[in-house]
Design a protein around this motif. Structure first.
Motif, PDB file in Angstrom:
ATOM      1  N   SER A   1       0.278  -1.419   0.215  1.00 55.01           N
ATOM      2  CA  SER A   1       0.019  -0.262   0.315  1.00 55.01           C
ATOM      3  C   SER A   1       1.094   0.882   0.180  1.00 55.01           C
ATOM      4  N   ALA A   2       0.330   2.260  -0.398  1.00 57.87           N
ATOM      5  CA  ALA A   2       0.629   3.504  -0.426  1.00 57.87           C
ATOM      6  C   ALA A   2       0.868   4.172   1.362  1.00 57.87           C
ATOM      7  N   PRO A   3       2.433   4.966   1.665  1.00 62.60           N
ATOM      8  CA  PRO A   3       2.706   5.690   2.129  1.00 62.60           C
ATOM      9  C   PRO A   3       1.330   6.095   3.006  1.00 62.60           C
ATOM     10  N   ALA A   4       1.344   6.241   4.088  1.00 61.33           N
ATOM     11  CA  ALA A   4       0.167   6.753   5.117  1.00 61.33           C
ATOM     12  C   ALA A   4      -0.036   8.948   4.715  1.00 61.33           C
ATOM     13  N   LEU A   5       1.740   8.770   5.214  1.00 57.59           N
ATOM     14  CA  LEU A   5       2.022   9.527   4.886  1.00 57.59           C
ATOM     15  C   LEU A   5       3.410  10.081   3.610  1.00 57.59           C
ATOM     16  N   TRP A   6       2.743  11.168   2.657  1.00 57.31           N
ATOM     17  CA  TRP A   6       3.663  11.676   2.106  1.00 57.31           C
ATOM     18  C   TRP A   6       4.891  12.301   2.438  1.00 57.31           C
ATOM     19  N   PRO A   7       6.871  12.261   2.745  1.00 58.16           N
ATOM     20  CA  PRO A   7       6.560  13.740   3.748  1.00 58.16           C
ATOM     21  C   PRO A   7       6.694  14.901   2.968  1.00 58.16           C
ATOM     22  N   GLY A   8       6.615  16.260   2.976  1.00 60.07           N
ATOM     23  CA  GLY A   8       7.552  17.214   2.470  1.00 60.07           C
ATOM     24  C   GLY A   8       9.414  17.725   2.145  1.00 60.07           C
ATOM     25  N   GLN A   9       9.244  18.606   1.819  1.00 64.42           N
ATOM     26  CA  GLN A   9      11.329  19.152   1.651  1.00 64.42           C
ATOM     27  C   GLN A   9      11.022  19.636   2.915  1.00 64.42           C
ATOM     28  N   ASP A  10       9.808  19.972   4.118  1.00 68.44           N
ATOM     29  CA  ASP A  10      10.409  20.535   5.224  1.00 68.44           C
ATOM     30  C   ASP A  10      10.075  19.638   6.239  1.00 68.44           C
ATOM     31  N   GLY A  11       9.392  18.602   5.982  1.00 68.79           N
ATOM     32  CA  GLY A  11       9.657  17.272   6.681  1.00 68.79           C
ATOM     33  C   GLY A  11       8.298  16.990   7.307  1.00 68.79           C
ATOM     34  N   GLU A  12       7.375  18.218   6.932  1.00 69.48           N
ATOM     35  CA  GLU A  12       6.280  18.297   7.279  1.00 69.48           C
ATOM     36  C   GLU A  12       5.273  16.671   6.216  1.00 69.48           C
ATOM     37  N   PRO A  13       3.957  16.266   6.325  1.00 74.64           N
ATOM     38  CA  PRO A  13       3.396  15.562   5.606  1.00 74.64           C
ATOM     39  C   PRO A  13       2.909  17.116   4.572  1.00 74.64           C
ATOM     40  N   ILE A  14       2.507  16.363   3.218  1.00 77.91           N
ATOM     41  CA  ILE A  14       1.900  16.841   2.293  1.00 77.91           C
ATOM     42  C   ILE A  14       0.473  16.846   2.298  1.00 77.91           C
ATOM     43  N   SER A  15      -0.054  17.514   2.573  1.00 76.46           N
ATOM     44  CA  SER A  15      -1.329  17.817   3.459  1.00 76.46           C
ATOM     45  C   SER A  15      -2.731  18.109   1.790  1.00 76.46           C
ATOM     46  N   CYS A  16      -2.308  18.565   0.967  1.00 76.75           N
ATOM     47  CA  CYS A  16      -2.913  18.850  -0.227  1.00 76.75           C
ATOM     48  C   CYS A  16      -3.503  17.331  -0.952  1.00 76.75           C
ATOM     49  N   ARG A  17      -4.673  17.878  -0.851  1.00 76.27           N
ATOM     50  CA  ARG A  17      -5.892  15.882  -1.553  1.00 76.27           C
ATOM     51  C   ARG A  17      -5.400  16.118  -2.635  1.00 76.27           C
ATOM     52  N   GLU A  18      -5.551  16.314  -3.732  1.00 74.79           N
ATOM     53  CA  GLU A  18      -5.279  16.603  -5.125  1.00 74.79           C
ATOM     54  C   GLU A  18      -3.783  16.158  -5.321  1.00 74.79           C
ATOM     55  N   LYS A  19      -3.007  16.945  -4.050  1.00 76.73           N
ATOM     56  CA  LYS A  19      -1.436  16.086  -4.521  1.00 76.73           C
ATOM     57  C   LYS A  19      -1.063  14.667  -3.261  1.00 76.73           C
ATOM     58  N   VAL A  20      -2.270  14.473  -2.337  1.00 73.82           N
ATOM     59  CA  VAL A  20      -1.983  12.627  -2.037  1.00 73.82           C
ATOM     60  C   VAL A  20      -2.591  12.048  -2.883  1.00 73.82           C
ATOM     61  N   LYS A  21      -3.895  11.957  -3.801  1.00 76.69           N
ATOM     62  CA  LYS A  21      -4.058  11.131  -4.625  1.00 76.69           C
ATOM     63  C   LYS A  21      -2.858  10.919  -5.579  1.00 76.69           C
ATOM     64  N   VAL A  22      -2.599  12.068  -6.335  1.00 75.98           N
ATOM     65  CA  VAL A  22      -2.032  11.823  -7.726  1.00 75.98           C
ATOM     66  C   VAL A  22      -0.607  11.347  -6.654  1.00 75.98           C
ATOM     67  N   LEU A  23      -0.309  10.674  -5.926  1.00 78.24           N
ATOM     68  CA  LEU A  23       1.290  10.561  -5.854  1.00 78.24           C
ATOM     69  C   LEU A  23       0.316   8.917  -4.919  1.00 78.24           C
ATOM     70  N   GLU A  24      -0.805   8.640  -4.460  1.00 78.63           N
ATOM     71  CA  GLU A  24      -1.174   7.727  -4.863  1.00 78.63           C
ATOM     72  C   GLU A  24      -1.095   6.343  -5.598  1.00 78.63           C
ATOM     73  N   GLU A  25      -2.336   7.833  -6.979  1.00 80.71           N
ATOM     74  CA  GLU A  25      -2.180   6.538  -7.884  1.00 80.71           C
ATOM     75  C   GLU A  25      -0.754   7.039  -8.883  1.00 80.71           C
TER      76      GLU A  25
END
Length: 69
Positions: A2-26
């Motif tokens: 399965s895809a990671p539960a959290l996608w870490p951003g460059q600043d260490g914080e997780p990516i929170s934009c739903r559209e970005k997360v959707k693209v990353l999961e796809e």
């Protein structure tokens, strides 16, 4: 896999934009399927499993960064 539960951003914080997360999961699902198919084909054609895992790992490790263009 399965895809990671959290996608870490460059600043260490997780990516929170739903559209970005959707693209990353796809993208994760597509990459998994392509890698699975390539791995299975190679092993069924006689390539050593350990060697194929190394080859695929090296392929990913050798991908150029889109930030260095």
């Amino acid at each position: 896999m399965s895809a990671p539960a959290l996608w870490p951003g460059q600043d260490g914080e997780p990516i929170s934009c739903r559209e970005k997360v959707k693209v990353l999961e796809e993208n994760h699902a597509e990459a998994e399927q392509v890698l699975r198919d390539a791995f299975e084909d190679a092993v069924l054609m006689g390539v050593d499993e350990t060697a194929m895992r190394r080859i695929l790992t090296e392929l990913v490790a050798g991908l150029p960064s889109p930030r260095r263009r």
